[in-house]
Design an enzyme around this catalytic site. Structure first.
Site, PDB file in Angstrom:
ATOM      1  N   ARG A  34      17.840   4.078 -10.390  1.00  0.00           N
ATOM      2  CA  ARG A  34      17.581   2.992 -11.340  1.00  0.00           C
ATOM      3  C   ARG A  34      18.571   3.012 -12.504  1.00  0.00           C
ATOM      4  NH1 ARG A  34      10.994   2.873 -11.047  1.00  0.00           N
ATOM      5  NH2 ARG A  34      10.914   1.043  -9.684  1.00  0.00           N
ATOM      6  N   LYS A 199      -2.073   2.050   1.438  1.00  0.00           N
ATOM      7  CA  LYS A 199      -3.312   1.288   1.288  1.00  0.00           C
ATOM      8  C   LYS A 199      -3.131  -0.195   1.575  1.00  0.00           C
ATOM      9  CE  LYS A 199      -5.388   4.097  -2.341  1.00  0.00           C
ATOM     10  NZ  LYS A 199      -5.536   4.104  -3.791  1.00  0.00           N
ATOM     11  N   GLY A 352       9.046   1.531  -3.836  1.00  0.00           N
ATOM     12  CA  GLY A 352       9.630   2.786  -4.317  1.00  0.00           C
ATOM     13  C   GLY A 352       9.686   3.835  -3.226  1.00  0.00           C
ATOM     14  N   GLY A 376       6.595  -3.150  -7.111  1.00  0.00           N
ATOM     15  CA  GLY A 376       5.503  -4.017  -7.547  1.00  0.00           C
ATOM     16  C   GLY A 376       5.999  -5.412  -7.892  1.00  0.00           C
TER      17      GLY A 376
HETATM   18  P1  ADP Z   1       6.001   1.704  -1.155  1.00  0.00           P
HETATM   19  O1  ADP Z   1       6.126   2.539  -2.414  1.00  0.00           O
HETATM   20  O2  ADP Z   1       7.268   1.690  -0.354  1.00  0.00           O
HETATM   21  O3  ADP Z   1       5.450   0.338  -1.423  1.00  0.00           O
HETATM   22  P2  ADP Z   1       3.400   2.788  -0.575  1.00  0.00           P
HETATM   23  O4  ADP Z   1       3.324   3.338  -1.959  1.00  0.00           O
HETATM   24  O5  ADP Z   1       2.517   1.661  -0.227  1.00  0.00           O
HETATM   25  O6  ADP Z   1       4.921   2.429  -0.214  1.00  0.00           O
HETATM   26  O7  ADP Z   1       3.034   3.941   0.476  1.00  0.00           O
HETATM   27  C1  ADP Z   1       3.785   5.115   0.583  1.00  0.00           C
HETATM   28  C2  ADP Z   1       2.936   6.267   1.079  1.00  0.00           C
HETATM   29  O8  ADP Z   1       2.235   5.925   2.263  1.00  0.00           O
HETATM   30  C3  ADP Z   1       3.783   7.467   1.414  1.00  0.00           C
HETATM   31  O9  ADP Z   1       3.522   8.491   0.481  1.00  0.00           O
HETATM   32  C4  ADP Z   1       3.310   7.860   2.837  1.00  0.00           C
HETATM   33  O10 ADP Z   1       3.120   9.245   3.004  1.00  0.00           O
HETATM   34  C5  ADP Z   1       1.995   7.118   2.952  1.00  0.00           C
HETATM   35  N1  ADP Z   1       1.638   6.887   4.354  1.00  0.00           N
HETATM   36  C6  ADP Z   1       2.333   6.211   5.289  1.00  0.00           C
HETATM   37  N2  ADP Z   1       1.712   6.267   6.476  1.00  0.00           N
HETATM   38  C7  ADP Z   1       0.606   7.009   6.312  1.00  0.00           C
HETATM   39  C8  ADP Z   1      -0.438   7.448   7.186  1.00  0.00           C
HETATM   40  N3  ADP Z   1      -0.447   7.129   8.467  1.00  0.00           N
HETATM   41  N4  ADP Z   1      -1.419   8.193   6.640  1.00  0.00           N
HETATM   42  C9  ADP Z   1      -1.423   8.525   5.344  1.00  0.00           C
HETATM   43  N5  ADP Z   1      -0.472   8.148   4.475  1.00  0.00           N
HETATM   44  C10 ADP Z   1       0.532   7.406   4.960  1.00  0.00           C
HETATM   45 MG    MG Z   2       4.650   3.585  -3.578  1.00  0.00          MG
END
Ligand code: ADP
Ligand code: MG
Length: 395
Positions: A34, A199, A352, A376
């Site tokens: 960043r 989630k 992120g 976000g």
């Molecule tokens: P981003 O920051 O790219 O938007 P998120 O914050 O939504 O992504 O999600 C990232 C997290 O999701 C990672 O820490 C990863 O370990 C977790 N994750 C991905 N697949 C699974 C899974 N099958 N079970 C539990 N956690 C998961």
């Molecule tokens: Mg994230």
């Protein structure tokens, strides 16, 4: 939206709202992405003879001065990247900030201490926020909004200050918005979106809106299990949001009605527990044993997703396909990343953790058309929401 070229900055004090919210381990910056992304706008102002006053937040000190959230290490790194001194003000709008700004010569740069040390920055009370914004605006003649990762926040430095000073969007915000426009208006088709991450609830809004826009939606990561459950399958100990099942069932119906191809995993790596060295087997996504949890998409799903990406002209990817922090469960995320890198499509990575996964897996960042600095913020834009920081810059 006015841009940097529309401002006459020579000899003027320019307040730049940047996004310098980097991960720290003690005082060590573990990923300076960043900061690097903020450099071009600051450098351009320096070259044009502005007195540049940078402001930014770090972490969540919640209106209190907490030394572990100091921007001081960031000032040092910014100075290295700019190849010039960056004066650091040890407060945000107090005596130190005023004194630091007063000594700036044309072409010099200062960084103010963490905006979130001041309760006014994030306050929901308009008057309190406004009062802080006035003090911040008092440090400068002009405002440049370049903190893309914060434009979805109705915070003083993002929303109120541009209403008090002549303003323009910085180069980073301009570039991010141009990319997001390509994902929302006249998007080249097939348009494929890959969603993953932990989630479903974080991404409900974006899924609802994307269902009206995309040709295909591929779902992996932790959120896939709520979809599988909504289809009536057992998911064992996999991540599940019971309270979202109805909503997800609605998405499945909606996709069917609209002719959007919604693609779920067909196999998963089912582990005995949530650990880097957990034993695991490839199982059908419709037959996850009760005592197992899915931590990554399986090999057939990786091929399926790659095939569904092969003819895409536009791809947006948000959210890892598995627990990529554990090597054994990073293969699905790698496969999707590699499919994007090998594609001729316009490819955008948002989020992120997704961006961190690309770097952790040692994949080339320039293999994608764009990696967004704001997870976000990009998601809220794609939800169709008005982002306060962009609205303020447009006025
Ligand atoms: P981003 O920051 O790219 O938007 P998120 O914050 O939504 O992504 O999600 C990232 C997290 O999701 C990672 O820490 C990863 O370990 C977790 N994750 C991905 N697949 C699974 C899974 N099958 N079970 C539990 N956690 C998961
Ligand atoms: Mg994230």
């Amino acid at each position: 939206m006015r841009t940097l070229d529309d401002l006459d900055v020579k000899g003027r004090r320019v307040l730049v709202r940047a996004d310098l919210n980097v991960p720290l381990d003690g005082e060590t910056i573990t990923d300076d992405g960043r900061i690097r992304a903020s450099v071009p706008t600051i450098r351009s102002l320096v070259e044009r003879g502005a007195k540049v006053v940078v402001c930014a937040h770090l972490g969540r000190p919640k209106g209190q001065v907490k030394p572990e959230f100091s921007l001081r290490p960031v000032a040092r790194r910014l100075g290295e990247l700019l190849d010039q001194d960056v004066a650091f003000a040890s407060d945000v709008v107090g005596d130190a900030a005023r004194a630091t700004v007063d000594t700036l010569q044309d072409g010099q740069v200062a960084l103010l201490e963490n905006l979130r040390y001041e309760p006014g920055e994030e306050s929901k009370d308009e008057a309190e926020r406004r009062a802080f914004a006035e003090r911040l605006a008092g440090l400068a003649d002009l405002y440049v909004g370049d903190g893309f990762g914060a434009v979805h926040r109705k915070h003083a430095s993002v929303y109120d200050v541009p209403r008090l000073l002549p303003h323009a969007a910085g180069g980073l915000v301009e570039a991010e918005v141009a990319v997001l426009r390509r994902l929302t208006d006249d998007t080249e088709r097939p348009y494929v979106v890959v969603l993953g991450g932990a989630k479903v609830s974080d991404k409900l809004g974006v899924i609802a809106n994307l269902l009206t826009k995309v040709d295909r939606l591929l779902i992996g990561g932790g959120m896939a299990y709520t979809f599988l459950k909504a289809q009536g399958h057992e998911v064992g100990n996999s991540l599940l949001q019971e309270d979202q099942i109805d909503q997800v069932r609605g998405f499945l119906d909606e996709a069917g009605k609209r002719g959007v191809e919604l693609v779920l995993p067909v196999d998963v790596l089912a582990a005995t527990g949530f650990a880097a060295d957990a034993e695991h087997d490839v199982v059908e996504a419709t037959a996850i044993p009760a005592d197992r949890e899915g931590l990554d998409i399986g090999p057939r799903t990786r091929e399926l997703f790659a095939a569904k990406l092969a003819d895409a002209k536009t791809v947006f990817w948000n959210g890892p396909m598995g627990v990529f922090e554990f090597d054994a469960f990073s293969g699905g995320t790698r496969a999707v990343a590699e499919a994007l890198i090998g594609s001729d499509a316009f490819t955008v990575v948002g989020g992120g953790d997704s961006a961190a996964a690309v770097r952790r897996l040692g994949l080339p960042e320039d293999g994608f058309s764009h990696i967004s600095t704001g997870g976000g913020a990009s998601l809220e834009y794609l939800e169709g929401k008005t982002l306060p920081g962009l609205a303020a810059l447009e006025d």
